[in-house]
Motif scaffolding. Structure first.
Motif, mmCIF file in Angstrom:
data_model
loop_
_atom_site.group_PDB
_atom_site.id
_atom_site.type_symbol
_atom_site.label_atom_id
_atom_site.label_comp_id
_atom_site.label_asym_id
_atom_site.label_seq_id
_atom_site.Cartn_x
_atom_site.Cartn_y
_atom_site.Cartn_z
ATOM 1 N N ALA A 90 0.985 -1.093 0.101
ATOM 2 C CA ALA A 90 0.121 0.086 -0.017
ATOM 3 C C ALA A 90 0.625 1.214 0.106
ATOM 4 O O ALA A 90 2.203 1.151 0.511
ATOM 5 N N ALA A 91 0.312 2.243 -0.439
ATOM 6 C CA ALA A 91 1.110 3.701 -0.601
ATOM 7 C C ALA A 91 1.223 4.077 0.858
ATOM 8 O O ALA A 91 2.292 4.659 0.804
ATOM 9 N N ASP A 92 0.526 3.854 1.733
ATOM 10 C CA ASP A 92 0.864 4.177 3.087
ATOM 11 C C ASP A 92 1.676 3.662 3.750
ATOM 12 O O ASP A 92 2.026 3.771 5.056
ATOM 13 N N GLY A 93 2.198 2.537 3.335
ATOM 14 C CA GLY A 93 3.045 1.566 4.053
ATOM 15 C C GLY A 93 2.421 0.646 5.153
ATOM 16 O O GLY A 93 3.161 -0.298 5.550
ATOM 17 N N VAL A 94 1.102 0.606 5.275
ATOM 18 C CA VAL A 94 0.516 -0.213 6.201
ATOM 19 C C VAL A 94 0.499 -1.460 5.561
ATOM 20 O O VAL A 94 -0.396 -1.608 4.423
ATOM 21 N N PRO A 95 0.633 -2.606 6.111
ATOM 22 C CA PRO A 95 0.490 -4.054 5.564
ATOM 23 C C PRO A 95 -0.806 -4.214 5.716
ATOM 24 O O PRO A 95 -1.770 -4.277 6.861
ATOM 25 N N ARG A 96 -1.392 -4.853 4.772
ATOM 26 C CA ARG A 96 -2.856 -5.349 4.559
ATOM 27 C C ARG A 96 -2.855 -6.628 3.834
ATOM 28 O O ARG A 96 -2.097 -7.034 3.056
ATOM 29 N N ALA A 97 -4.003 -7.402 4.158
ATOM 30 C CA ALA A 97 -4.417 -8.578 3.521
ATOM 31 C C ALA A 97 -5.809 -8.753 3.630
ATOM 32 O O ALA A 97 -6.387 -8.125 3.896
ATOM 33 N N ILE A 98 -6.369 -9.959 2.685
ATOM 34 C CA ILE A 98 -7.810 -10.318 2.820
ATOM 35 C C ILE A 98 -7.961 -11.755 3.515
ATOM 36 O O ILE A 98 -7.136 -12.450 3.084
ATOM 37 N N LEU A 99 -8.439 -11.945 4.763
ATOM 38 C CA LEU A 99 -8.557 -12.971 5.097
ATOM 39 C C LEU A 99 -10.045 -13.727 4.775
ATOM 40 O O LEU A 99 -11.002 -13.150 5.045
ATOM 41 N N ALA A 100 -10.001 -14.887 4.342
ATOM 42 C CA ALA A 100 -11.149 -15.698 3.802
ATOM 43 C C ALA A 100 -11.481 -16.802 5.112
ATOM 44 O O ALA A 100 -10.580 -17.647 5.399
ATOM 45 N N VAL A 101 -12.951 -16.663 5.538
ATOM 46 C CA VAL A 101 -13.203 -17.785 6.254
ATOM 47 C C VAL A 101 -14.696 -18.317 5.573
ATOM 48 O O VAL A 101 -15.407 -17.312 5.307
ATOM 49 N N ALA A 102 -14.867 -19.407 5.807
ATOM 50 C CA ALA A 102 -15.963 -20.244 5.209
ATOM 51 C C ALA A 102 -16.889 -20.475 6.597
ATOM 52 O O ALA A 102 -16.426 -20.495 7.740
ATOM 53 N N HIS A 103 -18.340 -20.547 6.301
ATOM 54 C CA HIS A 103 -19.395 -20.756 7.150
ATOM 55 C C HIS A 103 -19.997 -22.166 6.838
ATOM 56 O O HIS A 103 -21.086 -22.042 6.030
ATOM 57 N N PRO A 104 -19.515 -23.427 7.038
ATOM 58 C CA PRO A 104 -19.898 -24.458 6.114
ATOM 59 C C PRO A 104 -21.343 -24.939 6.652
ATOM 60 O O PRO A 104 -22.193 -25.521 5.904
ATOM 61 N N THR A 105 -21.426 -24.820 7.953
ATOM 62 C CA THR A 105 -22.861 -25.344 8.501
ATOM 63 C C THR A 105 -23.675 -24.614 9.362
ATOM 64 O O THR A 105 -23.135 -23.400 9.759
ATOM 65 N N VAL A 106 -25.041 -24.829 9.586
ATOM 66 C CA VAL A 106 -25.798 -24.033 10.626
ATOM 67 C C VAL A 106 -26.597 -25.217 11.241
ATOM 68 O O VAL A 106 -27.515 -25.614 10.418
ATOM 69 N N GLU A 107 -26.425 -25.578 12.484
ATOM 70 C CA GLU A 107 -27.163 -26.543 13.172
ATOM 71 C C GLU A 107 -28.387 -25.548 13.601
ATOM 72 O O GLU A 107 -28.179 -24.961 14.620
ATOM 73 N N ALA A 108 -29.618 -26.269 13.264
ATOM 74 C CA ALA A 108 -30.659 -25.661 13.753
ATOM 75 C C ALA A 108 -30.767 -25.635 15.278
ATOM 76 O O ALA A 108 -31.347 -24.458 15.887
ATOM 77 N N ALA A 109 -30.739 -26.662 15.972
ATOM 78 C CA ALA A 109 -30.604 -26.634 17.467
ATOM 79 C C ALA A 109 -30.044 -25.620 18.148
ATOM 80 O O ALA A 109 -30.498 -25.228 19.357
ATOM 81 N N MET A 110 -28.612 -25.180 17.646
ATOM 82 C CA MET A 110 -27.924 -24.529 18.362
ATOM 83 C C MET A 110 -28.122 -22.923 17.933
ATOM 84 O O MET A 110 -27.619 -21.962 18.557
ATOM 85 N N ALA A 111 -28.712 -22.776 16.566
ATOM 86 C CA ALA A 111 -28.556 -21.676 15.792
ATOM 87 C C ALA A 111 -30.083 -20.773 16.399
ATOM 88 O O ALA A 111 -29.955 -19.378 16.254
ATOM 89 N N PHE A 112 -30.983 -21.443 16.638
ATOM 90 C CA PHE A 112 -32.216 -20.701 16.600
ATOM 91 C C PHE A 112 -33.083 -21.258 17.885
ATOM 92 O O PHE A 112 -32.765 -22.273 18.468
ATOM 93 N N PRO A 113 -33.403 -20.272 18.568
ATOM 94 C CA PRO A 113 -34.374 -20.374 19.947
ATOM 95 C C PRO A 113 -35.577 -21.519 19.689
ATOM 96 O O PRO A 113 -36.187 -21.495 18.768
ATOM 97 N N GLY A 114 -35.367 -22.517 20.566
ATOM 98 C CA GLY A 114 -36.478 -23.376 20.294
ATOM 99 C C GLY A 114 -36.100 -24.771 19.607
ATOM 100 O O GLY A 114 -36.747 -25.595 19.248
#
Length: 506
Positions: A90-114
């Motif tokens: 970068a022109a301002d000399g600040v080290p930068r990057a892009i971090l990629a994170v996947a969200h593979p699953t959604v477990e209904a019992a844990m993600a939603f009330p009831g």
């Protein structure tokens, strides 16, 4: 299944080695509601389920989930895929990057009330988060509302190579950053999501647009992801990318089933950001003794049936892949099978130092399992019997210093020790001795690792804390990381940092 006896013999040399040269020592990983961090390290919580990814994301309201809000927030589950570093500073000399994170699953019992499933919200909670990270005041942080931060999900418009379009990335469980500057997202088995989300959209019910490897430019928030037909359509476990000696693109892929295959794709022409994966040859691995051979598959054939017909070797649920940037070496984390339930990590060194070559030397890095393998006697390697040892390795990353970082995953099942993240030397007197650096809270798994360019921050994901069998949104196994009444446990992107400074692992 491939036999492990010759590979065990190759890996057993680690038993007679002294303690690791890492700055990590023996560490028990007890099962508890909080996590465990190795002495001399600090764990920073960077992003949690429900935190905003895009600048316009609404506030998290876990008891009244909203699909529109969830599509702009960090997902319910988390698995680190990699860090993309800009070619030009970068022109301002600040080290930068892009971090990629996947969200593979959604477990209904844990993600939603009831525990009542909410398919539209679940569809929005899965997918991928791209996060701007930068170094500020001596530490790497996630930039809140960074301009390249982006959420990919069920509404994301994608092209299909060879023609056509499809809406949505679905069930991404693995992936990598490529040497030609792109990001690969490996979609898993779409069948589960088809049954769950089919009522929302006929295209999802059809399912033919999913189960691909998707490629995109992580630095361009307007880039349209491309689903690559040439990389096959099946339930991918992970992907790792390299260049052959003559500059062609090489992509390794796992078929994450018990008895699944290890594949390799080699492009027809030189790797470029636009056309590296348009066409090429698909191969399946066959392992005999201490040798791996790559068997070409017919062009256009279904990968799984063709691999079976060609005589490809079945593996014990081949899962995570890691490429050693210090040399042409591929690590494969096998999650386990009924015959070998604790799994193992294998090492393949390409012939002639060329990832595009005809074969590789094969050997065992270590056999997993607390009391199930010869390495359970690791007191001889300088680690006392009370120290943790990996079970069910699921992810593997190799850093710029040639050191592997292995994450374990029992899917929430509570065992005698917590799930962990381990460091393991790949050469020298301590080769093949995994040493723990981190233990996850109760019910959680460890979802991959990635190191910043300076090696000083080790990013990892703590997946679905508290989601042990029988747990629910209202009665989780832990309320980590906040431990506040009524607040559900949250998957976390964390940074592990040496308190004294310097590269992770010493």
């Amino acid at each position: 299944m491939i036999g492990r006896r010759p590979l065990l013999a190759a890996g057993a040399v680690a038993l007679a080695r002294p303690a690791s040269a890492l700055d990590l020592g023996p560490l028990a990983l007890p099962v508890k509601q909080d996590d465990t961090v190795a002495p001399g390290y600090r764990r920073d919580v960077l992003v949690r389920w429900g935190d905003r990814v895009t600048f316009d994301a609404p506030r998290w309201t876990p008891r009244t989930p909203d699909p529109t809000a969830a599509a702009a927030q960090f997902g319910w589950d988390a698995r680190v895929l990699g860090i993309a570093v800009p070619q030009q500073p970068a022109a301002d000399g600040v080290p930068r990057a892009i971090l990629a994170v996947a969200h593979p699953t959604v477990e209904a019992a844990m993600a939603f009330p009831g525990g009542q499933d909410q398919p539209a919200a679940a569809a929005a909670m899965q997918g991928v988060s791209l996060l701007n990270i930068e170094r500020q005041a001596g530490r790497w942080v996630v930039v809140d509302g960074g301009y390249q931060s982006r959420r990919l999900g069920i509404s994301t418009l994608c092209r299909v190579s060879g023609g056509g379009a499809v809406r949505g990335v679905l069930g991404v469980g693995g992936g990598c950053v490529t040497p030609w500057g792109t990001l690969l997202l490996a979609e898993g088995d779409p069948g589960f999501w088809q049954a769950r989300l089919g009522g929302l959209d006929p295209a999802i019910a059809d399912g033919s647009g999913y189960g691909f490897v998707t490629e995109l430019n992580p630095f361009d928030p307007q880039s349209v992801p491309v689903k690559r037909r040439a990389l096959g359509r099946f339930a991918h476990g992970d992907a790792a990318a390299a260049l052959s000696r003559d500059g062609r693109a090489v992509v390794y892929l796992t078929d994450r089933r018990v008895g699944g295959f290890l594949f390799r794709f080699v492009s027809a022409g030189p790797a470029t950001a636009e056309h590296a994966l348009d066409a090429g040859t698909f191969f399946v691995a066959r392992v005999e003794g201490d040798r791996l051979s790559w068997l070409p598959l017919p062009d256009g054939a279904g990968p799984l049936a063709a691999a079976q017909a060609a005589g490809g070797s079945p593996f014990d649920a081949p899962s995570g892949l890691g490429l050693d940037p210090m040399g042409p070496r591929l690590l494969l984390a096998c999650h386990g099978s009924p015959a070998r339930p604790a799994g193992h990590v294998l090492e393949f060194s390409a012939d002639g130092g060329d990832d595009g070559g005809a074969g590789a030397a094969a050997r065992l890095l270590f056999a997993a399992g607390n009391q199930r393998s010869p390495q359970a006697r690791y007191g001889a390697a300088g680690l006392p019997a009370g120290s943790a040892w990996p079970e069910n390795p699921d992810t593997v990353t190799v850093d710029a210093r040639g050191r592997a970082w292995i994450g374990t995953n029992r899917g929430g099942r509570v065992g005698q020790q917590a799930e962990g993240l381990y460091a393991c030397d790949l050469a020298g007197p301590d080769r093949g001795v995994p040493v723990p650096i981190y233990g996850a809270p109760r019910g959680a798994s460890v979802g991959g690792a990635a190191l910043t360019p300076d090696g000083e921050t080790l990013f990892t994901a703590i997946r679905h804390p508290g989601a042990e069998p029988g747990a629910t949104f209202d009665r989780p196994g832990t309320r980590w990381p906040e431990f506040e009444p009524g607040v559900p446990p949250r998957s976390v992107l964390a940074g592990l940092v040496r308190t004294a400074g310097g590269a992770a692992g010493g």
